[in-house]
Design an enzyme around this catalytic site. Structure first.
Site, PDB file in Angstrom:
ATOM      1  N   CYS A 252       1.028  -1.058  -0.091  1.00  0.00           N
ATOM      2  CA  CYS A 252      -0.013  -0.008  -0.055  1.00  0.00           C
ATOM      3  C   CYS A 252       1.152   1.194  -0.160  1.00  0.00           C
ATOM      4  O   CYS A 252       2.105   1.039   0.180  1.00  0.00           O
ATOM      5  CB  CYS A 252      -1.013  -0.058   1.365  1.00  0.00           C
ATOM      6  SG  CYS A 252       0.080  -0.033   2.766  1.00  0.00           S
TER       7      CYS A 252
ATOM      8  N   HIS B 200       5.610  -6.237   7.476  1.00  0.00           N
ATOM      9  CA  HIS B 200       5.429  -7.528   8.057  1.00  0.00           C
ATOM     10  C   HIS B 200       5.814  -8.704   6.839  1.00  0.00           C
ATOM     11  O   HIS B 200       4.804  -9.505   6.514  1.00  0.00           O
ATOM     12  CB  HIS B 200       4.178  -7.893   8.487  1.00  0.00           C
ATOM     13  CG  HIS B 200       3.755  -7.092   9.728  1.00  0.00           C
ATOM     14  ND1 HIS B 200       2.600  -6.603  10.093  1.00  0.00           N
ATOM     15  CD2 HIS B 200       4.730  -6.545  10.498  1.00  0.00           C
ATOM     16  CE1 HIS B 200       2.581  -5.913  11.446  1.00  0.00           C
ATOM     17  NE2 HIS B 200       4.015  -5.970  11.652  1.00  0.00           N
TER      18      HIS B 200
ATOM     19  N   HIS C  92       3.054   2.062  10.579  1.00  0.00           N
ATOM     20  CA  HIS C  92       2.007   1.757  11.692  1.00  0.00           C
ATOM     21  C   HIS C  92       1.890   2.856  12.844  1.00  0.00           C
ATOM     22  O   HIS C  92       1.041   3.066  13.210  1.00  0.00           O
ATOM     23  CB  HIS C  92       2.406   0.637  12.707  1.00  0.00           C
ATOM     24  CG  HIS C  92       2.256  -0.792  11.822  1.00  0.00           C
ATOM     25  ND1 HIS C  92       1.294  -1.165  10.901  1.00  0.00           N
ATOM     26  CD2 HIS C  92       3.205  -1.822  11.741  1.00  0.00           C
ATOM     27  CE1 HIS C  92       1.486  -2.350  10.428  1.00  0.00           C
ATOM     28  NE2 HIS C  92       2.666  -2.834  10.963  1.00  0.00           N
TER      29      HIS C  92
ATOM     30  N   GLU D 283       0.372  -0.651  15.498  1.00  0.00           N
ATOM     31  CA  GLU D 283      -0.810   0.534  15.245  1.00  0.00           C
ATOM     32  C   GLU D 283      -1.585   0.880  16.648  1.00  0.00           C
ATOM     33  O   GLU D 283      -1.678   2.065  16.987  1.00  0.00           O
ATOM     34  CB  GLU D 283      -1.630   0.224  14.108  1.00  0.00           C
ATOM     35  CG  GLU D 283      -2.416   1.514  13.729  1.00  0.00           C
ATOM     36  CD  GLU D 283      -3.473   1.245  12.386  1.00  0.00           C
ATOM     37  OE1 GLU D 283      -3.084   0.801  11.636  1.00  0.00           O
ATOM     38  OE2 GLU D 283      -4.626   1.437  12.894  1.00  0.00           O
TER      39      GLU D 283
ATOM     40  N   THR E 242      -6.847   0.379  10.979  1.00  0.00           N
ATOM     41  CA  THR E 242      -7.088   0.525   9.779  1.00  0.00           C
ATOM     42  C   THR E 242      -6.986  -0.695   9.044  1.00  0.00           C
ATOM     43  O   THR E 242      -7.689  -0.665   8.092  1.00  0.00           O
ATOM     44  CB  THR E 242      -5.918   1.482   9.179  1.00  0.00           C
ATOM     45  OG1 THR E 242      -4.373   0.551   9.477  1.00  0.00           O
ATOM     46  CG2 THR E 242      -5.801   2.949   9.919  1.00  0.00           C
TER      47      THR E 242
ATOM     48  N   SER F 124       1.554  -6.025   2.475  1.00  0.00           N
ATOM     49  CA  SER F 124       2.998  -6.115   2.679  1.00  0.00           C
ATOM     50  C   SER F 124       3.942  -7.019   2.001  1.00  0.00           C
ATOM     51  O   SER F 124       5.059  -7.343   2.321  1.00  0.00           O
ATOM     52  CB  SER F 124       3.074  -6.682   4.343  1.00  0.00           C
ATOM     53  OG  SER F 124       2.616  -7.663   4.380  1.00  0.00           O
TER      54      SER F 124
HETATM   55  S1  SF4 Z   1      -3.128   2.732   6.821  1.00  0.00           S
HETATM   56 FE1  SF4 Z   1      -2.095   1.111   6.746  1.00  0.00          FE
HETATM   57  S2  SF4 Z   1      -2.682  -0.090   5.212  1.00  0.00           S
HETATM   58 FE2  SF4 Z   1      -3.640   1.944   4.674  1.00  0.00          FE
HETATM   59  S3  SF4 Z   1      -2.054   2.865   3.374  1.00  0.00           S
HETATM   60 FE3  SF4 Z   1      -1.405   3.158   5.519  1.00  0.00          FE
HETATM   61  S4  SF4 Z   1       0.093   1.901   6.016  1.00  0.00           S
HETATM   62 FE4  SF4 Z   1      -1.119   1.080   4.430  1.00  0.00          FE
END
Ligand code: SF4
Length: 288
Positions: free
Chosen positions: A12, A40, A74, A130, A166, A270
């Site tokens: 992401c 991860h 995170h 997180e 999230t 990840s």
């Molecule tokens: S909140 Fe987490 S899953 Fe969403 S873009 Fe950010 S790091 Fe990636």
């Protein structure tokens, strides 16, 4: 056998940004330490460690690192920023902007509950970085619930602000919200809910269902450490029972390809693209 990599799988933007910042910091020549695994995924961590990245825990930070420390996507609780100041280390803050916004919403709701009375509830996984960061932004006073079995920790006679880690599922969050609504209605409290699920993750679920359903078999590439990986794997498996979880190409079993005409390769948020490409190439060679 046709092999297709899911174009929408992989990092992401939060993870892409953290890795970019880590690589840039390493290239300056300083010793760069990530506070916890930067992503991860053991293979990607190994690649960055080969470039020079180190991975440290909070205890090493306390001892004073004297170098550059990276906070991963995170995010961290305020106490980690204080530790950084005490340690005299240079900070590269790679907290994802989506997490930064969530932390500030938790902080705001917590500040309001201090005067108005109420509780901060975080729907998330115990011990996840997180979630630990979010609890820290409520000065340690948030209640973490991972499932309906844990809601007895909440006082239903007073107001609740409900947030989500999230990467939790939209369905799970909706069920938790409905349950709290019912309990608070009976108990006399009110529910203020904040849908803080990251769409980078939740949008992948319907897309992966389509991808997994259109292939005879699916290789899901992820580290077993990834919560998001475990969840998205279960989504693929639900629509295609011939979905196999592997960490890398060494995990491929030739028998999975017997009688199959097409194979899909996908992964978690990840999972690096280069790893999915390696797996796809190995699968082509094995099936040849
Ligand atoms: S909140 Fe987490 S899953 Fe969403 S873009 Fe950010 S790091 Fe990636």
């Amino acid at each position: 056998m046709e092999v297709e990599i899911d174009k929408k799988s992989g990092f992401c933007f939060g993870v892409v940004n953290a890795i970019k910042l880590a690589e840039e910091a390493i290239l300056t020549g300083s010793t760069v330490s990530s506070l916890g695994d930067i992503v991860h995924n053991s293979q990607e961590v190994a690649r960055l460690e080969a470039m020079g990245l180190k991975t440290i825990g909070h205890s090493s930070l306390r001892a004073g690192s004297g170098s550059t420390v990276l906070f991963r996507a995170h995010g961290e609780p305020p106490s980690s920023y204080q530790l950084m100041q005490q340690a005299g280390a240079k900070l590269v803050d790679a907290t994802c902007p989506v997490v930064v916004k969530l932390q500030s919403r938790v902080r705001k709701a917590y500040t309001e509950t201090l005067s108005a009375g109420g509780q901060i509830v975080i729907y998330g996984k115990h011990g996840h970085a997180e979630v630990a960061g979010l609890v820290g932004h409520a000065d340690g006073n948030a209640i973490v619930v991972s499932s309906a079995d844990e809601i007895d920790k909440i006082d239903f006679s007073i107001d609740v602000h409900l947030f989500s880690q999230t990467t939790k599922s939209i369905t799970g969050y909706a069920e938790m919200k409905a349950l709290l609504e019912e309990k608070l209605h009976a108990g006399g409290g009110r529910l203020f809910y904040h849908d803080t699920i990251c769409r980078q993750v939740s949008n992948r679920e319907p897309e992966l269902r389509i991808f997994a359903a259109k292939h005879d078999a699916v290789l899901f590439v992820s580290s077993p450490k990834s919560s998001n990986g475990k969840y998205l794997f279960s989504v693929c498996r639900e629509v295609n029972p011939k979905t196999y979880f592997i960490e890398n190409a060494a995990g491929i079993d030739r028998s999975w390809f017997s009688g199959k005409e097409n194979l899909g390769v996908c992964g978690a948020t990840s999972t690096p693209l280069w790893l999915m490409e390696e797996v796809a190439e190995a699968a082509r060679q094995i099936a040849f």
